[in-house]
Every structure is written in C-alpha cells, then in structure tokens.
Design an enzyme around this catalytic site. Sequence first.
Site, mmCIF file in Angstrom:
data_model
loop_
_atom_site.group_PDB
_atom_site.id
_atom_site.type_symbol
_atom_site.label_atom_id
_atom_site.label_comp_id
_atom_site.label_asym_id
_atom_site.label_seq_id
_atom_site.Cartn_x
_atom_site.Cartn_y
_atom_site.Cartn_z
ATOM 1 N N GLY A 74 2.669 8.365 -39.687
ATOM 2 C CA GLY A 74 2.500 6.998 -39.209
ATOM 3 C C GLY A 74 1.049 6.697 -38.867
ATOM 4 O O GLY A 74 0.530 5.612 -39.181
ATOM 5 N N GLN A 185 7.693 1.754 -34.026
ATOM 6 C CA GLN A 185 8.800 1.786 -33.060
ATOM 7 C C GLN A 185 9.899 0.804 -33.440
ATOM 8 O O GLN A 185 11.072 1.017 -33.117
ATOM 9 C CB GLN A 185 8.291 1.439 -31.653
ATOM 10 N N CYS A 332 -0.388 11.373 -22.951
ATOM 11 C CA CYS A 332 -1.141 12.084 -21.925
ATOM 12 C C CYS A 332 -0.696 13.533 -21.882
ATOM 13 O O CYS A 332 0.460 13.863 -22.079
ATOM 14 C CB CYS A 332 -1.042 11.413 -20.569
HETATM 15 C C1 LIG Z 1 4.713 7.447 -33.265
HETATM 16 C C2 LIG Z 1 3.831 6.286 -33.379
HETATM 17 C C3 LIG Z 1 2.672 6.323 -34.176
HETATM 18 C C4 LIG Z 1 2.185 7.576 -34.850
HETATM 19 O O1 LIG Z 1 3.057 8.052 -35.853
HETATM 20 P P1 LIG Z 1 2.906 9.576 -36.325
HETATM 21 O O2 LIG Z 1 3.885 9.720 -37.441
HETATM 22 O O3 LIG Z 1 3.237 10.428 -35.152
HETATM 23 O O4 LIG Z 1 1.515 9.778 -36.775
HETATM 24 C C5 LIG Z 1 1.926 5.163 -34.300
HETATM 25 N N1 LIG Z 1 2.296 4.026 -33.691
HETATM 26 C C6 LIG Z 1 3.403 3.943 -32.926
HETATM 27 C C7 LIG Z 1 3.772 2.642 -32.296
HETATM 28 C C8 LIG Z 1 4.203 5.075 -32.737
HETATM 29 O O5 LIG Z 1 5.283 4.988 -31.963
#
Ligand SMILES: *Cc1c(COP(=O)(O)O)cnc(C)c1O
Length: 392
Positions: A74, A185, A332
């Site tokens: 993500g 999300q 954190c």
């Molecule tokens: C989890 C998350 C990410 C990062 O995604 P990854 O697959 O862990 O790199 C970015 N934005 C939001 C809103 C997330 O919840």
Amino acid sequence: MKSYRNIYLDHGASTPVREEVVAKMLPFWTLDYGNPSAVHKFGQTASRALEAARQSVAESLNASADEIVFTGCGSESDNLALRGVMLAARAASGGNHLITSVIEHKAVLETAKQLRDLFGFELTVLPVDEYGQVDPHEMEAAIRPDTALVSIMAANNEIGTIQPVEQIGAIARANGVLFHTDAIQAAAVSSWDMRRMPVDLLSLAPHKFYGPKGVGILYVRRGVEIISSLTGGGQESGRRAGTVNVPFAVGASEALRLAVAERVENVAHYRRLTAKLVDGVLSALPNKCRLTGHPVERLPHNASFAFRNISGNDLLMHLDIAGVSASSGSACLTGDPKPSSVLQALGLGPEWTSGGLRLTIGRQNTDDDVETVLRILPQTVGRLERLNQEYA
Ligand SMILES: *Cc1c(COP(=O)(O)O)cnc(C)c1O
C-alpha cells in the site's frame, strides 16, 4: 502452527488471509511459476493469470484493466501516486504544487515532505476539524495555477474518520487538478465505482481485506501520466519495473472480489459489533475516555478512543497480556511513546494525545469477543491508574 488465544482487534493493521485466497495463489509458486514476460508456455500461463487478476480487480472497481497497476504494498501505491504524478507534471508543464492533509498516513505525508524538501516542490498541508475532516472549501482555496495534485485519504487509519471524497474530487476536477485518495482503510467497506467517482488515482492494500501482505494496487485513470519510481523493464505498462509477483496479484484480485461480493453483510456485522463496543466502553469509563474521530462519518469497523492521562503504549501491553490484541492506530514504537500527531491535529490536549486506543473489528469477531473486551478493558484501565498513582 502456534495458535494465539488472544482476541484479535487489530484488523486495521492487517487481516488473516482467507483460505479461498490462499487456494487461488498456491499453483503459482510450484506449478505455474513462469515469468509473465517470457515467451514460452510457462510464461504465457503466468501472463494469462496476471492479466485475469488485473481484469478481476478492474471489474471490482468498475474500471478498465489498463488502469490497474500492481505494486509491492500500500505504501508503494501511495508513493507511486504522489511521486509519479508530481514528476510527470513537472516534466510536462511545470506543475509544481501538491495539496494534502495533516492526518494522512505516513506513506503519503512523508512522500509529500520528501517531494518538498528534496525535489523542490511546494506543499500545502491542510488542517482538519475536531472530528478529523478536511474542509472542501479550504481545499479549494488552496488550489493555485501550478497545483498538480490533491491527495486526501478516504478514511483515516487511526480515528476512522471518512472524508468527503466525492466532494473533494469534484472540486479538484472542476479546477483541472488531479485527485488521489488513499483508500487503504476504506477499500472493503465502501463501494468504489471508478467510472462514476471523481477520483484519478486510488491506493489499495490487499492485506487490509483478507489478502496477502507485500502487494498493493494502484488505480490510475486512463490518460493520467505517472513517472515510474522503479525503473528497469517495461512491466506494468512502464509504470513499475520488476517481474510481477503473480501469486500475490492473483491473491489480491481474489481478496478484492470477495470483499466486494460480501461487503454489505460484512459491514452490517462490523457496524453491530463496533456500536456495542463503543457504547460499552464509553459507558463503563465515563470521564476517563472519549471517542475520537467523527461520531457518524466513520469506518464501520473502527472504534477509536483517547484515554485521559494514560499511556496508550502501557494500555496496549497490558491489554495484550490480558488477552486482547489492539493498537494505537499509529506507527508509534513500543518504548518510544510519542503523542499521536493525528490526535493533536484534532485539537486534543496533552492529557489525551498519548492515550490513543484503536479497536478494529474483523469478520471472525463475535459478540463474545466484544463482551470479553468490555470486561477486560475497564479492569486494565483501573490497574494502570493504580500503577500510575503508586509510581507518581
Ligand atoms: C496500512 C496503510 C497504509 C500502508 O499500507 P502497507 O501495505 O502497509 O504499505 C497506507 N495508508 C493507510 C491508510 C493504511 O491503513
């Protein structure tokens, strides 16, 4: 395999991979392992599977297959959207300005800051109101002739607040500015019809909806130019070099297909358990805790709180020992308890901003789980308060 008996309430951080998804992925490791760019039959089989996965993702989003890019996570989707659009804008016409918000995930916010600090782009970081929402009119007022991109998340990972994405996108479009939204999300709990929505780039992460980690999806509207950050071979139509991880692309597409097919029933389940959790926590601990984020415009699986004069890290550790796996919702580090910048952005004082707790419901959570948490949480808060007094 080790089995944890803790109640898992951290689905906003990651989810188990569904058995159906694993089953679809399996053949692409040991049987159909060809490189999808190869000419021979192994390559053709892999290529067909990859393009079927791309087509399936496109159908889930009501988009076209050529608008779907598979990435490595993500965060990479967010990086590629921001860096890709800004570098392409500069190369094309001198677009130089980017607008985002103060409560974006670090994958957006840190990328935006790097574009400002190392690449010389100009950046506007919009504030949010007490519920975590961006004011679309303030966004419009920030648009300048050299603005190339607005990036505002669909829903916040920490406090669950949903942004008025359609309104923001419509304003961006009316002003000739591209719009990216981090929907990581919100992906599985809202519907995404890309032919209808005024969104030009959309980031998704399958491990947040019962797919594998280590793969991301970026929707890029046809005609939108992005410059690749990962240069090399011409994979993903020149937008992301590197041999595509075929099993993960297959898993990503199947997880998204199931999420869309079962969205209504999943959301109803999340909503019911989340409401029970929120009501129970607020009535068990009045004055000591408050709901954070928007009271209504929020993710159906997210119950987020701030506790007064309590360390969120201590709370998480004690909850884990007591059998509940939760999160503060921000990245954190244990042992380095910084106040939450998201809670600060809501205007909360220092007595609240280190005491964040996020409980995120998943498909397999039950009423029993919620009742157990409603028993354990007040006990744990009471124990921490006694410890604080003893060591004060
Ligand atoms: C989890 C998350 C990410 C990062 O995604 P990854 O697959 O862990 O790199 C970015 N934005 C939001 C809103 C997330 O919840």
